[in-house]
Design a protein around this motif. Sequence first.
Motif, short mmCIF file in Angstrom:
data_model
loop_
_atom_site.label_atom_id
_atom_site.label_comp_id
_atom_site.label_asym_id
_atom_site.label_seq_id
_atom_site.Cartn_x
_atom_site.Cartn_y
_atom_site.Cartn_z
N VAL A 129 -21.63 62.47 -2.21
CA VAL A 129 -21.62 61.70 -0.97
C VAL A 129 -22.11 60.29 -1.29
N LEU A 130 -21.27 59.31 -1.02
CA LEU A 130 -21.68 57.91 -1.08
C LEU A 130 -21.70 57.41 0.36
N LEU A 131 -22.88 57.02 0.81
CA LEU A 131 -23.05 56.64 2.18
C LEU A 131 -23.52 55.19 2.27
N ASP A 132 -22.75 54.36 2.99
CA ASP A 132 -23.19 53.01 3.29
C ASP A 132 -24.25 53.12 4.38
N ALA A 133 -25.51 53.03 3.99
CA ALA A 133 -26.59 53.20 4.95
C ALA A 133 -26.65 52.06 5.95
N THR A 134 -26.03 50.93 5.63
CA THR A 134 -26.01 49.79 6.54
C THR A 134 -25.09 50.05 7.73
N GLY A 136 -23.29 53.39 8.04
CA GLY A 136 -23.07 54.81 8.25
C GLY A 136 -21.74 55.31 7.73
N GLU A 137 -20.98 54.45 7.04
CA GLU A 137 -19.64 54.79 6.56
C GLU A 137 -19.72 55.55 5.24
N ARG A 138 -18.92 56.61 5.13
CA ARG A 138 -18.75 57.30 3.84
C ARG A 138 -17.85 56.45 2.96
N TRP A 139 -18.18 56.37 1.66
CA TRP A 139 -17.49 55.46 0.77
C TRP A 139 -16.58 56.23 -0.19
N PRO A 140 -15.29 55.83 -0.31
CA PRO A 140 -14.38 56.54 -1.21
C PRO A 140 -14.72 56.31 -2.68
N HIS A 141 -14.45 57.30 -3.50
CA HIS A 141 -14.83 57.23 -4.91
C HIS A 141 -14.05 58.27 -5.69
N TRP A 142 -14.17 58.20 -7.00
CA TRP A 142 -13.75 59.32 -7.85
C TRP A 142 -14.84 59.57 -8.88
N ALA A 143 -14.89 60.81 -9.35
CA ALA A 143 -15.94 61.22 -10.28
C ALA A 143 -15.31 61.78 -11.54
N GLU A 144 -15.98 61.55 -12.66
CA GLU A 144 -15.50 62.05 -13.93
C GLU A 144 -16.67 62.22 -14.89
N ILE A 145 -16.44 63.03 -15.90
CA ILE A 145 -17.40 63.17 -16.99
C ILE A 145 -17.04 62.15 -18.07
N ALA A 214 -34.27 57.28 2.26
CA ALA A 214 -32.90 57.62 1.88
C ALA A 214 -32.59 59.07 2.23
N LEU A 215 -33.54 59.97 1.97
CA LEU A 215 -33.33 61.38 2.32
C LEU A 215 -33.21 61.55 3.83
N ASP A 216 -34.01 60.80 4.57
CA ASP A 216 -33.90 60.87 6.04
C ASP A 216 -32.55 60.36 6.52
N THR A 217 -32.04 59.32 5.87
CA THR A 217 -30.72 58.80 6.23
C THR A 217 -29.64 59.85 5.98
N LEU A 218 -29.72 60.51 4.84
CA LEU A 218 -28.76 61.58 4.55
C LEU A 218 -28.85 62.68 5.59
N HIS A 221 -27.12 62.07 8.71
CA HIS A 221 -25.66 62.13 8.60
C HIS A 221 -25.19 63.50 8.13
N GLY A 222 -26.02 64.52 8.35
CA GLY A 222 -25.60 65.90 8.11
C GLY A 222 -25.73 66.40 6.70
N VAL A 223 -26.45 65.68 5.85
CA VAL A 223 -26.65 66.13 4.47
C VAL A 223 -28.13 66.50 4.33
N ALA A 224 -28.42 67.77 4.40
CA ALA A 224 -29.80 68.25 4.43
C ALA A 224 -30.44 68.12 3.05
N PRO A 225 -31.69 67.67 3.00
CA PRO A 225 -32.38 67.55 1.70
C PRO A 225 -32.43 68.84 0.91
N GLY A 226 -32.51 69.98 1.60
CA GLY A 226 -32.60 71.26 0.90
C GLY A 226 -31.34 71.64 0.16
N THR A 227 -30.21 70.95 0.43
CA THR A 227 -28.95 71.27 -0.24
C THR A 227 -28.70 70.39 -1.47
N LEU A 228 -29.61 69.46 -1.75
CA LEU A 228 -29.35 68.43 -2.75
C LEU A 228 -29.73 68.85 -4.15
N ASP A 229 -28.91 68.44 -5.11
CA ASP A 229 -29.24 68.57 -6.52
C ASP A 229 -29.84 67.27 -7.06
#
Length: 654
Positions: A129-134, A136-145, A214-218, A221-229
Amino acid sequence: MRSRTRLPLVVALVAASLTATAPTHAAAHATGGCDPIGGGVECLLPFPSDWHTRPDPGTDTGRRVAFDSRVLPRNALGSSPNPTAWNRADGFSPGSTLIAHVPGLDPVASGMAPVTDIGRSLDPDSPVVLLDATTGERWPHWAEIDSNDPRRRALLVHPARNFRDGHHYVVALRGLRDVAGNEIAPNAAFAEVAGPDLAPDDPLHARQRQLRPALDTLAAHGVAPGTLDLAWDFTVASTRGLTGDLTTIRDDALRGLGTRAPASTVTGVTDFTPEQDARIAREVTGRVTVPSYLTLPAGLPGSVLRRGSDGTPRRSLFGTVEAQFRCEVPRSAFTRPSWPALYGHGLLGSRSEVGAGNVKAMAAEHGFTFCATDWIGMAQDDIPVVLAALADIGLFPAIPERSQQGLLNAMFVGRALAHPQGFTAHRAFRTDDGRPLVDTTRPLVFDGNSQGGILGGALVAASPDIRTAVLGVTGMNYGLLLNRSSDFARFHQVLDLSYPDRLRQQVVLQLLQLLWDRGETNGYANHLGDRRVLMHIAFGDHQVANVAADVQARTVGARLVTPALAPGRGPDREPYWGIEPARLPHAGSAMVVWDSGTPAPPTTNTPPTEPDYGRDPHADPRSSADARRQKAAFLTTGLVIDVCGGAPCTAPPA
């Protein structure tokens, strides 16, 4: 992007100096000030992070990067760079690749969005999740190793369009799994930081206190701290933080110039017979005098910006620099005055590239006089400095800071070319009966290829004279490009010797980009919206990665000329996610993909190389008469026209 210069001798000299007394990686590793939630493998991870900033009410973001020399990567000789240049920033690069180390992570099993399916990154259950905290917009991305490091396999998360200047972002990783599909537990330090309040004397209390908003912001927006890695936050540099040095020297130099043309001197005129050159009638060389803001006489390689006590660039003690230029005047100009155009050369090259066959063809076919100057900072004379900076990143500021003087030089050459009392006041730019060869009533335009496109976007954004430009085989963000470029292999030899740990190299590339932003398009792309830019892309380009062009197109709002590719030529899923199609003729910025039949590029952070990925199509678009016709129409009318008959555009091999 390729340079034709020879590097083996310089590489060998750097290698000898590094291997003579190189300590072990462990001996070079700094520990003080490291982020405790990063896993302990590399001091600056996760990166970028506001853990390495401090409050500063005097900046536009309210923060300032605050690296200690102990946390910056040491090279093989144990040298740690002076952090001053980095600590001028009030945030991180808008094109930052996010780096984290999660042992055992498999992005496919975790369901992360790959580059072939960027839209998935915005799914409600996305593991990143990439969140623009300014906003509230989710930010598009791609992930790779990181495919260059089979041992530790860093996670790299790339924004699909640049982050917004001055905004605050929060990153969350959740539901991570290994290749067998097993859940990966968060590291112990992060688990404590994300858990209940720690006592004030707990070693992790300060980190928890810093991360809690930052955790409170998440959570909001529905991303609970207990679910985070893993989670962290960072601030993107402000517009002034990114572009302020260049705009300062530009405004000071142009204020001194006023309405006058820059002083210029013609040093050579060569007239060609039609038998000698059927396209170009006259070649003119000379120099333009430009105020210098660099520390060394004549702005020599290795210069940095001279600064006042407040860090603001100031005029050099040495007064001025001479921007050498070369102009190619087409035969048609002797009948009808030509259009004034600046040309931008390729990787670590020189102004002589304006004499290349494709540039002469463009000039002759469509009535342009092209003039070029060296992109100092990223020109042939800078190669030793570039290599030295890869051996010791403390030397790197000389590249983007001298590049900013180079951008100013280009503005002055362009002003001299387009000003009625500039070049056309010289006999070299007039016919025998005194008629001007350049029509200075027409606006100055720009055409650059490869590095000329990568730096050209910054020039176009900053120049008060250029509103319309073609960026050929372009992209932006060297921190994204270098791993994906076949050109970088020769330079990578130095990086491997100086920073042999591949995970550390990823951090190094992003640190370099934080400074590079000030001298290339990546730091200016959010401000190209009021310019008209035509991007010509070679599909499967070996030198400038297509993904870097896609990010640029999304960032500047360029439309995609469709159909972009024939069926079956692109990746399995939507290859140009988030880039709106154009209806031709199109008045505004656009991206056109030229296909020469080269295989699709790899989806990993590795370069396409011969023979596995066929021949390099990098030079093909500029060598196509159809592409040149489209470029000329755009530069002179601002319209993108159809030159491919409604079909995908193809360019025969050059």
